[in-house]
Design a protein around this motif. Sequence first.
Motif, PDB file in Angstrom:
ATOM      1  N   VAL A 138       3.814 -23.795 -16.719  1.00  0.00           N
ATOM      2  CA  VAL A 138       3.085 -23.153 -15.620  1.00  0.00           C
ATOM      3  C   VAL A 138       3.657 -21.766 -15.327  1.00  0.00           C
ATOM      4  CG1 VAL A 138       2.496 -23.321 -13.162  1.00  0.00           C
ATOM      5  CG2 VAL A 138       2.363 -25.351 -14.626  1.00  0.00           C
ATOM      6  N   ARG A 139       4.976 -21.650 -15.329  1.00  0.00           N
ATOM      7  CA  ARG A 139       5.590 -20.334 -15.093  1.00  0.00           C
ATOM      8  C   ARG A 139       5.161 -19.323 -16.152  1.00  0.00           C
ATOM      9  NH1 ARG A 139      10.258 -23.389 -13.876  1.00  0.00           N
ATOM     10  NH2 ARG A 139      11.076 -22.972 -15.984  1.00  0.00           N
ATOM     11  N   ALA A 140       4.913 -19.814 -17.373  1.00  0.00           N
ATOM     12  CA  ALA A 140       4.512 -18.929 -18.468  1.00  0.00           C
ATOM     13  C   ALA A 140       3.021 -18.601 -18.428  1.00  0.00           C
ATOM     14  CB  ALA A 140       4.869 -19.570 -19.804  1.00  0.00           C
ATOM     15  N   GLY A 141       2.284 -19.166 -17.473  1.00  0.00           N
ATOM     16  CA  GLY A 141       0.872 -18.841 -17.312  1.00  0.00           C
ATOM     17  C   GLY A 141      -0.095 -19.881 -17.833  1.00  0.00           C
ATOM     18  N   ALA A 142       0.400 -20.992 -18.346  1.00  0.00           N
ATOM     19  CA  ALA A 142      -0.485 -22.044 -18.838  1.00  0.00           C
ATOM     20  C   ALA A 142      -0.955 -22.924 -17.681  1.00  0.00           C
ATOM     21  CB  ALA A 142       0.231 -22.890 -19.884  1.00  0.00           C
ATOM     22  N   GLU A 143      -2.121 -23.532 -17.854  1.00  0.00           N
ATOM     23  CA  GLU A 143      -2.566 -24.575 -16.927  1.00  0.00           C
ATOM     24  C   GLU A 143      -2.070 -25.908 -17.466  1.00  0.00           C
ATOM     25  OE1 GLU A 143      -6.652 -24.156 -15.252  1.00  0.00           O
ATOM     26  OE2 GLU A 143      -6.824 -22.635 -16.839  1.00  0.00           O
ATOM     27  N   ARG A 144      -1.684 -26.801 -16.557  1.00  0.00           N
ATOM     28  CA  ARG A 144      -1.048 -28.044 -16.994  1.00  0.00           C
ATOM     29  C   ARG A 144      -1.461 -29.215 -16.118  1.00  0.00           C
ATOM     30  NH1 ARG A 144       3.916 -30.732 -14.234  1.00  0.00           N
ATOM     31  NH2 ARG A 144       4.817 -32.000 -15.891  1.00  0.00           N
ATOM     32  N   LEU A 164       5.939 -23.957 -26.254  1.00  0.00           N
ATOM     33  CA  LEU A 164       4.713 -23.170 -26.120  1.00  0.00           C
ATOM     34  C   LEU A 164       4.289 -22.610 -27.473  1.00  0.00           C
ATOM     35  CD1 LEU A 164       5.363 -21.282 -22.757  1.00  0.00           C
ATOM     36  CD2 LEU A 164       3.570 -22.981 -23.206  1.00  0.00           C
ATOM     37  N   ALA A 165       5.254 -22.219 -28.300  1.00  0.00           N
ATOM     38  CA  ALA A 165       4.938 -21.729 -29.640  1.00  0.00           C
ATOM     39  C   ALA A 165       4.279 -22.824 -30.474  1.00  0.00           C
ATOM     40  CB  ALA A 165       6.198 -21.214 -30.318  1.00  0.00           C
ATOM     41  N   VAL A 166       4.755 -24.050 -30.330  1.00  0.00           N
ATOM     42  CA  VAL A 166       4.156 -25.167 -31.062  1.00  0.00           C
ATOM     43  C   VAL A 166       2.726 -25.393 -30.588  1.00  0.00           C
ATOM     44  CG1 VAL A 166       4.260 -27.656 -31.488  1.00  0.00           C
ATOM     45  CG2 VAL A 166       6.359 -26.298 -31.526  1.00  0.00           C
ATOM     46  N   HIS A 167       2.526 -25.439 -29.268  1.00  0.00           N
ATOM     47  CA  HIS A 167       1.172 -25.642 -28.737  1.00  0.00           C
ATOM     48  C   HIS A 167       0.241 -24.513 -29.181  1.00  0.00           C
ATOM     49  CE1 HIS A 167       1.385 -29.153 -26.079  1.00  0.00           C
ATOM     50  NE2 HIS A 167       2.630 -28.804 -25.802  1.00  0.00           N
ATOM     51  N   ARG A 168       0.735 -23.284 -29.148  1.00  0.00           N
ATOM     52  CA  ARG A 168      -0.084 -22.134 -29.534  1.00  0.00           C
ATOM     53  C   ARG A 168      -0.452 -22.216 -31.016  1.00  0.00           C
ATOM     54  NH1 ARG A 168       3.287 -18.740 -28.009  1.00  0.00           N
ATOM     55  NH2 ARG A 168       2.604 -18.730 -25.834  1.00  0.00           N
ATOM     56  N   MET A 180      13.541 -38.788 -20.203  1.00  0.00           N
ATOM     57  CA  MET A 180      12.189 -38.395 -20.542  1.00  0.00           C
ATOM     58  C   MET A 180      11.516 -37.723 -19.351  1.00  0.00           C
ATOM     59  SD  MET A 180       8.964 -40.711 -21.859  1.00  0.00           S
ATOM     60  CE  MET A 180       8.562 -41.300 -20.206  1.00  0.00           C
ATOM     61  N   LYS A 181      11.677 -38.293 -18.156  1.00  0.00           N
ATOM     62  CA  LYS A 181      11.065 -37.698 -16.972  1.00  0.00           C
ATOM     63  C   LYS A 181      11.618 -36.310 -16.706  1.00  0.00           C
ATOM     64  CE  LYS A 181      11.819 -41.366 -14.357  1.00  0.00           C
ATOM     65  NZ  LYS A 181      11.837 -42.284 -13.189  1.00  0.00           N
ATOM     66  N   THR A 182      12.914 -36.139 -16.878  1.00  0.00           N
ATOM     67  CA  THR A 182      13.523 -34.823 -16.684  1.00  0.00           C
ATOM     68  C   THR A 182      12.934 -33.811 -17.655  1.00  0.00           C
ATOM     69  OG1 THR A 182      15.602 -35.757 -15.866  1.00  0.00           O
ATOM     70  CG2 THR A 182      15.683 -33.526 -16.760  1.00  0.00           C
ATOM     71  N   ALA A 183      12.796 -34.208 -18.925  1.00  0.00           N
ATOM     72  CA  ALA A 183      12.266 -33.303 -19.945  1.00  0.00           C
ATOM     73  C   ALA A 183      10.816 -32.950 -19.675  1.00  0.00           C
ATOM     74  CB  ALA A 183      12.418 -33.939 -21.321  1.00  0.00           C
ATOM     75  N   VAL A 184       9.990 -33.947 -19.370  1.00  0.00           N
ATOM     76  CA  VAL A 184       8.573 -33.694 -19.109  1.00  0.00           C
ATOM     77  C   VAL A 184       8.412 -32.775 -17.901  1.00  0.00           C
ATOM     78  CG1 VAL A 184       6.417 -34.778 -18.364  1.00  0.00           C
ATOM     79  CG2 VAL A 184       7.761 -35.819 -20.203  1.00  0.00           C
ATOM     80  N   ARG A 185       9.194 -33.033 -16.855  1.00  0.00           N
ATOM     81  CA  ARG A 185       9.111 -32.209 -15.643  1.00  0.00           C
ATOM     82  C   ARG A 185       9.542 -30.769 -15.918  1.00  0.00           C
ATOM     83  NH1 ARG A 185      11.666 -35.409 -12.623  1.00  0.00           N
ATOM     84  NH2 ARG A 185      13.755 -34.554 -12.964  1.00  0.00           N
ATOM     85  N   ALA A 186      10.651 -30.595 -16.618  1.00  0.00           N
ATOM     86  CA  ALA A 186      11.162 -29.253 -16.883  1.00  0.00           C
ATOM     87  C   ALA A 186      10.226 -28.469 -17.795  1.00  0.00           C
ATOM     88  CB  ALA A 186      12.556 -29.334 -17.481  1.00  0.00           C
ATOM     89  N   LEU A 187       9.711 -29.114 -18.826  1.00  0.00           N
ATOM     90  CA  LEU A 187       8.795 -28.434 -19.734  1.00  0.00           C
ATOM     91  C   LEU A 187       7.504 -28.073 -19.012  1.00  0.00           C
ATOM     92  CD1 LEU A 187       9.254 -30.553 -22.987  1.00  0.00           C
ATOM     93  CD2 LEU A 187      10.042 -28.202 -22.604  1.00  0.00           C
ATOM     94  N   GLY A 188       6.976 -29.001 -18.227  1.00  0.00           N
ATOM     95  CA  GLY A 188       5.741 -28.726 -17.505  1.00  0.00           C
ATOM     96  C   GLY A 188       5.881 -27.563 -16.535  1.00  0.00           C
ATOM     97  N   ALA A 189       6.996 -27.523 -15.818  1.00  0.00           N
ATOM     98  CA  ALA A 189       7.230 -26.412 -14.895  1.00  0.00           C
ATOM     99  C   ALA A 189       7.307 -25.092 -15.662  1.00  0.00           C
ATOM    100  CB  ALA A 189       8.518 -26.650 -14.116  1.00  0.00           C
ATOM    101  N   GLY A 190       7.929 -25.132 -16.839  1.00  0.00           N
ATOM    102  CA  GLY A 190       8.028 -23.930 -17.661  1.00  0.00           C
ATOM    103  C   GLY A 190       6.676 -23.480 -18.191  1.00  0.00           C
ATOM    104  N   ARG A 199      14.562 -21.526 -23.207  1.00  0.00           N
ATOM    105  CA  ARG A 199      14.498 -21.533 -24.669  1.00  0.00           C
ATOM    106  C   ARG A 199      13.649 -22.698 -25.161  1.00  0.00           C
ATOM    107  NH1 ARG A 199      19.966 -21.459 -28.462  1.00  0.00           N
ATOM    108  NH2 ARG A 199      18.930 -21.564 -30.488  1.00  0.00           N
ATOM    109  N   ALA A 200      13.831 -23.873 -24.573  1.00  0.00           N
ATOM    110  CA  ALA A 200      13.054 -25.045 -24.971  1.00  0.00           C
ATOM    111  C   ALA A 200      11.569 -24.853 -24.657  1.00  0.00           C
ATOM    112  CB  ALA A 200      13.590 -26.293 -24.262  1.00  0.00           C
ATOM    113  N   VAL A 201      11.271 -24.306 -23.478  1.00  0.00           N
ATOM    114  CA  VAL A 201       9.880 -24.071 -23.089  1.00  0.00           C
ATOM    115  C   VAL A 201       9.216 -23.095 -24.050  1.00  0.00           C
ATOM    116  CG1 VAL A 201       8.409 -23.024 -21.327  1.00  0.00           C
ATOM    117  CG2 VAL A 201      10.193 -24.638 -20.658  1.00  0.00           C
TER     118      VAL A 201
END
Length: 386
Positions: free
Chosen positions: A29-35, A369-373, A17-27, A363-365
Amino acid sequence: MRIAQLANFVGPSSGGMKTAVRALGAGYVRAGAERVLVVPGPCDARTAGEHGLVVQLRAPRVGGGYRLLVEPWRVLEVLDEFAPTSVEVSDKSTLLPVTSWGRRRGIPTLLFSHERLDAMLGLRTGLRVGIGAPVEALNRTLVRRFDGIVVTSDFARREFHDLAAAAGTPVHQVALGVDLETFRPAPVAPGSALAGARDGARDGTLRLVHVGRLSREKSPQLSVATAVELHRRGHRVNLDVYGDGPQRAELEQTAAGTGAVTFHGHVADRHGLARLVAHADVALSTCPGETFGLAVLEALACGTPVVTADVGGARELVDAASGAWGRPDPRSLADAVLAVAARPLAQRRRAARQRAEQFGWDRAVAAMLAVHREMGEVGLASPVRA
């Protein structure tokens, strides 16, 4: 887009879970979202970094090294300050007040379901009856309180499908990813001594690996019993187990006297772990209740084929070229191991890596992001569901 990630019940078996949360969160931010990421910890702390703001809130230990946020109003204070456009919650218990907070403000909340409760509780307790009713009651509450649910496999989707459909709550299936740079095949020159060792040819030993926490709900006993079964059949085998947990002593007793299993404990260095996994012939990830299986993808990314149970989310990651599967019993899994080990080394290494390359984090990020949008655009025009 401003995304708040809330992760609770952090402890020794929450590595995936920590790996997933960290990887998604980093993605994000890279895509321009604030997190912002909110997690429990021993004290209050705030850290601003390249992947956004991390807010640690003091939380008590609840056993086994876990910490649990039990003051949800403090989480709501962080959310009021950050003003997210959507909230992603990796918790099914104490953070439910966040859903009411979101409804009052028109901010959608997503449940990121990292485990299937009926499977996890069944494996942890050994009970086959008496679990269904309370799990269904909780899940009925979850699908009515959250505005969307994210699952990582078809196996996980089936837990919510009917209840979510009845409540009108969308369920989004998003496969997780793997770090393809950290987890990669070891460079092996043709004809080298290392190449021989990878194929078990140097001393005739079949080299297996298991990575994961040694707790009952992760079913490590199936991996150990598979190695013992292969030893019983007369094969020279060594299973390297990387991980620790409350079941270790029991597992050591199961393997005692066989010389077939070596317990190494937890390995914190992910690059070092990747090198160890890359030098195995076959990886075992045998839990029948796994909703996804990051360890499966990490092994495949290392060029190591995987044998898994024929039920559960991990089964969906392994195809006929990148590994094999068997019933969740030692005999069937041992047969699967031998079938994979009989394939040419280069073929099985290449197929494993190619399978993992279908699951990059980018791909996961993008899917998340599409879901959040989508959730943010739809809004919350409907009244709060009781």
